[in-house]
Design an enzyme around this catalytic site. Structure first.
Site, PDB file in Angstrom:
ATOM      1  N   ARG A  83       0.842  -1.191   0.000  1.00 22.90           N
ATOM      2  CA  ARG A  83       0.000   0.000   0.000  1.00 22.90           C
ATOM      3  C   ARG A  83       0.881   1.247   0.000  1.00 22.90           C
ATOM      4  O   ARG A  83       2.024   1.209   0.455  1.00 22.90           O
ATOM      5  CB  ARG A  83      -0.904   0.025   1.241  1.00 22.90           C
ATOM      6  N   TYR A 211      -1.275  -3.744  -6.956  1.00 22.77           N
ATOM      7  CA  TYR A 211      -1.019  -4.526  -5.749  1.00 22.77           C
ATOM      8  C   TYR A 211      -2.060  -4.330  -4.659  1.00 22.77           C
ATOM      9  O   TYR A 211      -2.436  -3.193  -4.344  1.00 22.77           O
ATOM     10  CB  TYR A 211       0.362  -4.165  -5.170  1.00 22.77           C
ATOM     11  N   LYS A 220      -9.566  -2.385   1.269  1.00 20.43           N
ATOM     12  CA  LYS A 220      -9.329  -1.226   2.131  1.00 20.43           C
ATOM     13  C   LYS A 220     -10.091   0.011   1.637  1.00 20.43           C
ATOM     14  O   LYS A 220     -10.587   0.799   2.438  1.00 20.43           O
ATOM     15  CB  LYS A 220      -7.833  -0.923   2.197  1.00 20.43           C
ATOM     16  N   HIS A 240     -11.340  -2.043  11.159  1.00 26.22           N
ATOM     17  CA  HIS A 240     -10.197  -2.866  10.766  1.00 26.22           C
ATOM     18  C   HIS A 240     -10.000  -3.942  11.838  1.00 26.22           C
ATOM     19  O   HIS A 240      -9.070  -3.873  12.651  1.00 26.22           O
ATOM     20  CB  HIS A 240      -8.966  -1.945  10.660  1.00 26.22           C
ATOM     21  N   SER A 262      -1.599  -3.209  11.238  1.00 22.49           N
ATOM     22  CA  SER A 262      -1.090  -4.150  10.239  1.00 22.49           C
ATOM     23  C   SER A 262       0.164  -4.842  10.776  1.00 22.49           C
ATOM     24  O   SER A 262       0.974  -4.209  11.467  1.00 22.49           O
ATOM     25  CB  SER A 262      -0.759  -3.401   8.945  1.00 22.49           C
ATOM     26  N   CYS A 264       0.443  -7.272  13.025  1.00 28.30           N
ATOM     27  CA  CYS A 264       0.477  -7.631  14.452  1.00 28.30           C
ATOM     28  C   CYS A 264      -0.213  -8.969  14.700  1.00 28.30           C
ATOM     29  O   CYS A 264      -0.599  -9.261  15.842  1.00 28.30           O
ATOM     30  CB  CYS A 264      -0.178  -6.548  15.299  1.00 28.30           C
ATOM     31  N   ASP A 291      -9.729  -9.503   8.933  1.00 33.29           N
ATOM     32  CA  ASP A 291      -9.212  -8.158   8.654  1.00 33.29           C
ATOM     33  C   ASP A 291     -10.243  -7.040   8.810  1.00 33.29           C
ATOM     34  O   ASP A 291      -9.894  -5.963   9.255  1.00 33.29           O
ATOM     35  CB  ASP A 291      -8.634  -8.123   7.230  1.00 33.29           C
ATOM     36  N   ARG A 380       2.124 -12.259  -0.265  1.00 28.68           N
ATOM     37  CA  ARG A 380       0.749 -12.573   0.157  1.00 28.68           C
ATOM     38  C   ARG A 380       0.221 -13.858  -0.434  1.00 28.68           C
ATOM     39  O   ARG A 380       0.689 -14.317  -1.475  1.00 28.68           O
ATOM     40  CB  ARG A 380      -0.181 -11.446  -0.323  1.00 28.68           C
TER      41      ARG A 380
HETATM   42  O1  O2Y Z   1       0.202  -4.003   1.003  1.00 28.85           O
HETATM   43  C1  O2Y Z   1      -0.995  -4.317   0.850  1.00 28.85           C
HETATM   44  O2  O2Y Z   1      -1.688  -3.876  -0.031  1.00 28.85           O
HETATM   45  C2  O2Y Z   1      -1.571  -5.247   1.748  1.00 28.85           C
HETATM   46  S1  O2Y Z   1      -1.997  -4.504   3.245  1.00 28.85           S
HETATM   47  C3  O2Y Z   1      -3.094  -5.582   4.029  1.00 28.85           C
HETATM   48  C4  O2Y Z   1      -3.529  -6.711   3.398  1.00 28.85           C
HETATM   49  C5  O2Y Z   1      -4.407  -7.542   4.032  1.00 28.85           C
HETATM   50  C6  O2Y Z   1      -4.867  -7.193   5.259  1.00 28.85           C
HETATM   51  N1  O2Y Z   1      -4.442  -6.080   5.882  1.00 28.85           N
HETATM   52  C7  O2Y Z   1      -3.550  -5.289   5.309  1.00 28.85           C
HETATM   53  C8  O2Y Z   1      -3.125  -4.082   6.101  1.00 28.85           C
HETATM   54  O3  O2Y Z   1      -2.201  -3.366   5.770  1.00 28.85           O
HETATM   55  O4  O2Y Z   1      -3.767  -3.828   7.134  1.00 28.85           O
HETATM   56 MN    MN Z   2      -5.454  -5.083   7.475  1.00 26.61          MN
END
Ligand code: O2Y
Ligand code: MN
Length: 595
Positions: A83, A211, A220, A240, A262, A264, A291, A380
């Site tokens: 992200r 991604y 998200k 979340h 994220s 944890c 999630d 992932r």
């Molecule tokens: O980097 C990403 O796009 C994945 S981030 C993610 C993926 C699944 C669940 N939670 C998260 C997060 O950053 O909280």
């Molecule tokens: Mn998450």
């Protein structure tokens, strides 16, 4: 619509309720100029055809069919692996509505910037129309969206992560409203990458990344940023949080929603396997979600929750037979892996899985430890939740599951005890609002930096945190039967630098205490920061913990906590006059109790 467009299969659906959708697709096609348009029906043959096409052009690489049937490896662009919070915007007419917790742009500027990027970007490509439903298809708590994308990889992932296709389209036709998500991978150029949200218009525009959270817009972008905004208007919560059901030996199941920043261990807790003695006694754990959690008050005053997702987009490194056997069992077939390494017999591999040595790293190079980890730290797996051995039958319940407890947590090497309970709802909101966590190398490269991450929503709340906390406080109404609120810290360390708590399955002991508190069976002692387990009321049988370690695990140091609360008070004040007085007063109450 551009004259060059042909429909490769199906055609735009009829029905006056879908005029809105058809018009938007027509406008998006006129802007992006695709060669083809494909309306996704979500069927098995469609998925098979997409996978075949992606295998042919190298987007997906087959994995060992004997060990991992129907499973694929995708290698993303090396500059597109996570992200991008600094490129993620909330576009509201007033800056204050987005708050200091979001990057802001005016809707007019946001649209202009994004539309310039989208202009002609799908020439030579297929535009996929992906109708999806977040939540069980017949749930009143569920909400629909449509993602337009030029990435077949995104389509395949959305099919796993959401209820995608014909049934979602039928619901959209019935309801007439949906979240619009326009996505293009563009040139995957980090310099031309933005993820923008227009909450008032229920619209998302995402360009330049293929991604995860940047591209699978149901996750998200929709289920947290847009939905949190919608939830505030409509009187519910989009959080979340994982959702897990704990079944005791009497066969009673209590559902717990838990928010952790994220990385944890949310997926691990959602899929926890009880310690042997608990299994023998009849304890079971049921996974509802790992999630995201949407909750609203039911007629009986309790909060009812659904998992809006249908799959797991789980982080691979660290997932092992020890940390998460249920996740490992889930991903033995029918899984898309992204940016993992492979062994010499083409099995997916990542750090922490086992002692084998990988053959190729996540970029397809011969593995060389000098190049860093074999699997990308944010690699992932995407897998259907139905493949999880602990998947709860209640996960598909349209009415959701009643929540007995809400848990907030973070990664804190010192200061924060293993578990404490909030005194009441207002204190619980403060506990969530003041959550902090130390970063790990996997997340940022900078280790041990404490960051405030209220309710684990810092990157995901679609509006001003001050208004968000006020929304949380507003659930405390006459007749409400709200969950108890707790805080946990699995990561406290002793002076020797070792974790004080064994974690993993043993975390069930903490959840057991919470459930017994909810049932009025376990006792607590009052501390200035909240309620701690009364000695003898927290089951440590078989853990083999010394009295000294136990004391360290639950120690509350008033001086250190005073510093913490000075910082928390300052943090709350940084949100300006919109911060609810009630929350600031609650922080002052705790500070006074610490003096
Ligand atoms: O980097 C990403 O796009 C994945 S981030 C993610 C993926 C699944 C669940 N939670 C998260 C997060 O950053 O909280
Ligand atoms: Mn998450």
């Amino acid at each position: 619509m551009n004259a060059a467009v042909s429909f490769i299969d199906g055609k735009s659906p009829a029905g006056s309720q879908l005029d809105n959708l058809n018009q938007w697709v027509t406008e998006a096609a006129a802007l992006t100029q695709p060669d083809h348009i494909h309306w996704c029906d979500g069927s098995d043959p469609e998925y098979a055809a997409l996978v075949q096409q992606m295998q042919a052009d190298g987007t997906l690489l087959p994995l060992n069919p004997d060990t991992h049937p129907d499973s694929w490896l995708h290698r993303s662009s090396p500059s597109d692996v996570a992200r991008v919070e600094h490129l993620t915007f909330v576009c509201t007419p007033e800056r204050d509505a987005a708050g200091p917790n979001n990057h802001w742009m005016s809707p007019a500027d946001g649209h202009a910037q994004m539309d310039a990027l989208f202009a002609g970007c799908m020439r030579g490509r297929t535009l996929y129309v992906v109708p999806y439903c977040m939540g069980p298809i017949d749930s009143p708590l569920a909400r629909c969206g449509v993602e337009i994308t030029d990435s077949p990889y995104v389509v395949a992932n959305m099919r796993i992560m959401t209820r995608m296709g014909a049934a979602a389209l039928a619901r959209i036709e019935r309801e007439g409203s949906f979240v619009k998500g326009l996505h293009s991978i563009g040139e995957l150029d980090p310099e031309r990458r933005f993820i923008m949200h227009f909450p008032e218009e229920l619209t998302i525009k995402s360009f330049g990344s293929g991604y995860g959270g940047n591209a699978l817009l149901g996750k998200k972008c929709h289920a947290l940023r847009i939905a949190s905004h919608q939830a505030r208007r409509e009187g519910w919560l989009a959080e979340h949080m994982l959702i897990v059901g704990i079944e005791n030996p009497q066969g009673e199941v209590h559902y717990i929603a838990a928010a952790f920043p994220s990385a944890c261990g949310k997926t691990n807790l959602a899929m926890l396997i009880p310690p042997q003695s608990y299994r023998e006694a009849g304890w079971k754990v049921w996974t509802v979600g790992d999630d995201i959690c949407w909750m609203r008050p039911g007629a009986d005053g309790r909060l009812y929750a659904i998992n809006p997702e249908a799959g797991f987009f789980g982080v691979a490194p660290g997932t092992s037979e020890k940390s998460n056997p249920n996740a490992l069992a889930s991903i033995q077939h029918g899984t898309i892996f992204t940016n993992v390494a492979v062994t010499d017999d083409n099995q997916p591999w990542w750090e922490g899985l086992d002692k084998r040595v990988p053959a190729k790293d996540w970029q397809g190079r011969d593995y060389d430890p000098a190049n860093g980890p074999a699997a990308h730290p944010n690699s992932r797996f995407t897998v259907s939740a139905k493949q999880c051995p602990s998947y709860s039958p209640r996960a598909e319940d349209p009415q959701g599951v009643p929540i007995s407890a809400i848990v907030f947590g973070g990664r804190r090497a010192s200061l924060v005890p293993l578990v404490f309970e909030a005194r009441d709802w207002t204190h619980g909101v403060l506990v969530g609002a003041s959550m902090g966590s130390e970063t790990t190398a996997a997340a940022t490269g900078a280790v041990g930096v404490m960051r405030r991450d209220p309710m684990a929503m810092k990157p995901f709340c679609g509006y001003n945190f001050a208004d968000y906390f006020a929304h949380w406080l507003s659930f405390d109404q006459p007749g409400a039967k709200l969950p108890k609120v707790f805080h946990v810290n699995w990561f406290r360390k002793g002076e020797d630098g070792q974790f004080l708590w064994p974690g993993f399955g043993e975390n069930l002991r903490v959840l057991e205490w919470m459930i017994e508190r909810v049932q009025g069976r376990a006792e607590a002692i009052e501390a200035p920061i909240g309620l701690l387990p009364k000695p003898g009321h927290f089951n440590l049988q078989g853990v083999g913990m010394t009295a000294e370690t136990l004391a360290d695990l639950f120690k509350v140091d008033p001086d250190a906590w005073r510093d913490e609360f000075d910082e928390i008070s300052e943090y709350l004040r940084s949100y300006g006059p919109a911060m609810p007085d009630e929350l600031c007063a609650e922080a002052q109450r705790t500070l006074a109790a610490l003096s």
